[in-house]
Structure formats: C-alpha cells, structure tokens
Design an enzyme around this catalytic site. Structure first.
Site, PDB file in Angstrom:
ATOM      1  N   ARG A  83       0.988  -1.001   0.101  1.00 26.67           N
ATOM      2  CA  ARG A  83       0.123   0.071   0.301  1.00 26.67           C
ATOM      3  C   ARG A  83       0.478   1.484  -0.026  1.00 26.67           C
ATOM      4  O   ARG A  83       0.156   2.759  -0.437  1.00 26.67           O
ATOM      5  CB  ARG A  83      -0.669   0.129   1.208  1.00 26.67           C
ATOM      6  CG  ARG A  83      -2.147  -0.646   1.010  1.00 26.67           C
ATOM      7  CD  ARG A  83      -3.343  -0.688   1.654  1.00 26.67           C
ATOM      8  NE  ARG A  83      -3.037  -0.946   3.236  1.00 26.67           N
ATOM      9  CZ  ARG A  83      -2.842  -0.180   4.298  1.00 26.67           C
ATOM     10  NH1 ARG A  83      -2.799   1.581   4.003  1.00 26.67           N
ATOM     11  NH2 ARG A  83      -2.903  -0.867   5.525  1.00 26.67           N
ATOM     12  N   TYR A 137     -17.815  13.114 -17.476  1.00 24.67           N
ATOM     13  CA  TYR A 137     -18.388  11.468 -16.675  1.00 24.67           C
ATOM     14  C   TYR A 137     -19.445  11.717 -15.652  1.00 24.67           C
ATOM     15  O   TYR A 137     -19.537  11.942 -15.007  1.00 24.67           O
ATOM     16  CB  TYR A 137     -16.356  10.716 -16.827  1.00 24.67           C
ATOM     17  CG  TYR A 137     -17.479   8.860 -16.165  1.00 24.67           C
ATOM     18  CD1 TYR A 137     -18.513   8.870 -16.976  1.00 24.67           C
ATOM     19  CD2 TYR A 137     -16.962   8.558 -15.000  1.00 24.67           C
ATOM     20  CE1 TYR A 137     -18.525   7.217 -16.675  1.00 24.67           C
ATOM     21  CE2 TYR A 137     -17.458   7.466 -14.742  1.00 24.67           C
ATOM     22  CZ  TYR A 137     -17.645   7.027 -15.189  1.00 24.67           C
ATOM     23  OH  TYR A 137     -18.711   5.541 -15.110  1.00 24.67           O
ATOM     24  N   ASP A 202      -9.814  16.298 -16.755  1.00 28.38           N
ATOM     25  CA  ASP A 202      -9.685  15.482 -17.098  1.00 28.38           C
ATOM     26  C   ASP A 202      -9.266  15.132 -18.318  1.00 28.38           C
ATOM     27  O   ASP A 202      -9.802  15.551 -19.506  1.00 28.38           O
ATOM     28  CB  ASP A 202     -11.421  14.267 -17.192  1.00 28.38           C
ATOM     29  CG  ASP A 202     -11.666  12.942 -16.985  1.00 28.38           C
ATOM     30  OD1 ASP A 202     -10.600  12.887 -18.408  1.00 28.38           O
ATOM     31  OD2 ASP A 202     -12.398  12.522 -16.239  1.00 28.38           O
ATOM     32  N   LYS A 227      -9.008   3.415 -20.080  1.00 30.06           N
ATOM     33  CA  LYS A 227      -9.458   4.019 -21.435  1.00 30.06           C
ATOM     34  C   LYS A 227      -7.732   3.508 -22.305  1.00 30.06           C
ATOM     35  O   LYS A 227      -7.765   2.451 -22.543  1.00 30.06           O
ATOM     36  CB  LYS A 227      -9.808   4.714 -21.286  1.00 30.06           C
ATOM     37  CG  LYS A 227     -11.452   5.129 -20.482  1.00 30.06           C
ATOM     38  CD  LYS A 227     -12.171   4.146 -20.283  1.00 30.06           C
ATOM     39  CE  LYS A 227     -13.962   4.310 -19.721  1.00 30.06           C
ATOM     40  NZ  LYS A 227     -13.710   4.411 -18.515  1.00 30.06           N
TER      41      LYS A 227
END
Length: 419
Positions: A83, A137, A202, A227
């Site tokens: 982590r 989005y 974005d 994407k």
C-alpha cells in the site's frame, strides 16, 4: 511533433535516471519508466507481485515510515509494503508523468478512486467546495452532486467559473473534450479564471498524445487509465499527474484508503503506453472519416467531433438510438472506450443514466445521442456495419397538395366484350 522537457529524476522514481535531455513523445512512450532495464540485463519490465518486503533494520523502517507520514514522498530505499508503493506500478507512474509533462503521477485502482482521492485531499485541507463544468463523466457528476465525500458543488459554465469561486473552494473540475458530447474548453482561459484554486482537467479522451493540460495551467490531470492508456479493455485503473507536493498528499490518502493499483495492472498500463501514440493516431484517422460520413448521412441529425481530433465521435439519430445499438454486428455495443476495437453506447441509458435527466439534457446529452469509441478496424468495415445498423432512411412524407398533384387520373375499367 513536439518534444518533452527534462524532468527532475528524484521526483519521478528510480526508473527514469538514464534518458536523453529531450525526447519526442513517441520515444518517451516506449522508453519512459524503462530506462534502467538494459543495465540490469532486462528487456521487459519485471512484475513485482510482493505485498510485503523483508527488512532486518526496523529502526530504518520506522524512519522511512515517519518520513512518508510527513510529506508522502516515495520511501527511499527498498519497498516497504504494497500500500506504500510497488516497483512495477512506479514504472507506470514515472512514464505517465513524463508523457503529461508533470513532476509526478499517482496511480489508483480506478479513475473514480483517483478522483475521490483528489476530493479527499482538498476536503482534508478544509476546502470542500468544488466548482465544476458539465458535462462530466456520469459517475464524476454523481459523486459531486450527491456529496458522497462531504463536498459541495457549484455547477457553472466556463464563463462563470471566476464568479463561482469561494474562500473554501478547493478545486475546479472540467473535462475537455467532454464525455459524452465532446464539448471542448479553452483550458488556458479556464486555468486563468481559477486563480490560485487548482484546476483538475480530465484528459481521458484526448490523452497526452493530443493535449497536455499541465502546459495550459492545469495543476492536476486525471485519467481513467482503463481507457486509452491501457488500450485493450483488460485493465481497470486511474491516475493523477501533478506536481510532487500534491502527489505526496495523494499517496498518503491512497495508503490510508487502500485504493492501490495491482502490480499486474501497472505492468499492462506501462505496456499500453508504449503503443499509445500509434493507437491514438490510427484510431483518430478512422474516427475523422466516420464523422465525415455520418455528417453526410440523412439518417443522422447531428455529429460532434472535436477540433483537436481524437478517436471519439458523438452523433444523434433521427430514428430510435436503441435500434441502432441492437443492430450492430462488428461494432461492440458496450460501455467504456479507448480499446483497440470499436464500441458504441447510449449515454442516457448507461454512462450518464445516474445523472438527473434534466441536468443530463441541459448539458447536451440528449436521448438520441450515441457515443462511438472508434478502434483500429478497417474504416470501410466499420462504416458498413454502421450503415446497416442505422437502418433504411424513413420515407420523406409528401405534402397533401403534392400528393393531389401527382395523383393518377381515375380510369374507367376495361370491359371485355361478352362472347
């Protein structure tokens, strides 16, 4: 073609310390995050699947963890715990930062995890107010509108950003080209309107191949790496490219909340970046041609295609968009985008369904809008599939007067003589 400026090695990890002072985008896509491999006798980046790393010096471990808690910098020396960071993921982060022209990048388990971390970072500083421009989005819109992370949002148009700012505004959020309408913003003008408030852009649709928002004043650049960065529909990820100071805060939040990227996903993303320029340019050429053909088709009411190009096309049909979705055969009817194959979806039913219908339509997302993510297939094959999916043109109704004008004269029936 443009070249990328040199970057401080210390701020981007240990895997970018052997490189030319300035390299073209295509070269960076292939080599960034991999420059140390040849010296190690490696050609392909290794995948480090360890979750924890042994250390016999617990005092040194304590000092490194204390340092991380102070500024969020990557711990010096060997890894500590999954982590806190992973060497394979770090290679991807280094490469993406190079491509976007930022000091650092921080990867997450998804694009929404990345956006959530940014919002939490600002809220932790007492800056819970967000100014945003639609469309975004659909899930980004919902996250802000519902206040799921304790934030408050003011929706505005680009011209109203300056007036919407408040003392507790921690972020301005935009998407250009926007999902799904492909609306474009002048990012430089938007950044100027933000003043000292960080602008998050974005850049999922454009990618650094077509646009680098940091060069236009954005402090934060967000990607749904699922994407185009991955590019093959087989990895779920998000990433924020930014300055090292903000990256440190994001790493601390990632460590605390657990939205870490799996090492295998990091490897796939690094591999995806190597072909990103080639894929984006080839898919963009297909998209531009399909946009041209759609614009000339009487079955299509409107076509939207960005000025900067790209592989996304949005179009509205005169007929039923659901019928178009049901008839495609080569094109894949599926949500998401940026893959090597072409995808089509109906935003009002899927990606933006979660947005209030009135807000959705007000942002230009009509019920007849279809979003096409164009892939690498032959453009004529794609057009053949879209052509048949659009169906036959509806017959043009003939006005009553014209129907009367062309009506055939009534003729007496011909009677056969009686034999």
């Amino acid at each position: 073609m443009f070249t990328l400026p040199p970057m401080d090695t210390a701020s981007t990890g240990a895997y970018d310390d052997v490189r030319a002072a300035s390299r073209a985008l295509a070269t960076e896509a292939v080599h960034a995050g991999r420059d140390d491999l040849a010296r190690q006798g490696l050609h392909t980046p290794p995948i480090d699947l360890s979750t924890t790393y042994p250390s016999y010096d617990s005092r040194a471990e304590a000092a490194r963890i204390d340092a991380f808690a102070t500024d969020g910098a990557d711990p010096a020396g060997p890894p500590v715990y999954g982590r806190l960071g992973n060497p394979t993921v770090a290679r991807f982060e280094t490469a993406l930062a190079r491509l976007e022209g930022t000091e650092s990048a921080v990867a997450f388990a998804s694009g929404m995890a990345a956006l959530s971390a940014v919002l939490l970072a600002r809220a932790a500083a007492g800056l819970r107010h967000v100014v945003a421009v639609r469309p975004l989005y659909g899930c980004s819109d919902h996250l802000l509108t519902a206040g799921l992370l304790g934030t408050e949002v003011t929706w505005t148009d680009p011209a109203g950003i300056g007036d919407a700012l408040r003392p507790d505004t921690g972020l301005v959020l935009v998407e250009s080209p926007a999902n799904p309408t492909l609306a474009e913003l002048d990012l430089r003008a938007v950044a100027h309107a933000c003043g000292t408030v960080p602008l998050l852009a974005d850049n999922t649709f454009a990618t650094p191949v077509l646009q680098r928002p940091a060069e236009q004043g954005a402090r934060l650049v967000l990607h749904s790496a699922t994407k185009y960065l991955g590019g093959h529909g087989d990895v779920l990820a998000g990433v924020v490219a930014c300055d090292e100071e903000f990256a440190g805060r994001l790493r601390q939040i990632r460590f605390a909340t657990g939205g870490v990227l799996h090492p295998l996903a990091g490897y796939l993303l690094l591999r995806g970046l190597a072909t990103l320029p080639v894929r984006v340019r080839a898919a963009s050429a297909n998209a531009a041609e399909l946009a041209r053909r759609l614009a000339a088709d009487p079955r299509v009411a409107r076509v939207r295609y960005p000025r900067l190009g790209g592989a996304m096309v949005a179009f509205e049909v005169h007929g039923d968009p659901h019928e178009v979705i049901s008839r495609v055969r080569l094109v894949t009817p599926a949500v998401s985008l940026g893959s090597v194959d072409t995808l089509i979806q109906h935003p009002a039913s899927i990606s933006h369904r979660i947005v209030d219908a009135e807000d959705r339509r007000g942002a230009g997302v009509s019920d007849r809008l279809l979003r096409l993510s164009v892939g690498l297939e032959d453009v004529d094959d794609l057009w053949a599939d879209l052509d048949q999916a659009l169906g036959r043109p509806a017959p043009t109704p003939v006005p009553l007067r014209e129907r009367e004008a062309v009506r055939e004269p009534v003729r007496e029936p011909v009677r056969e003589p009686v034999r």
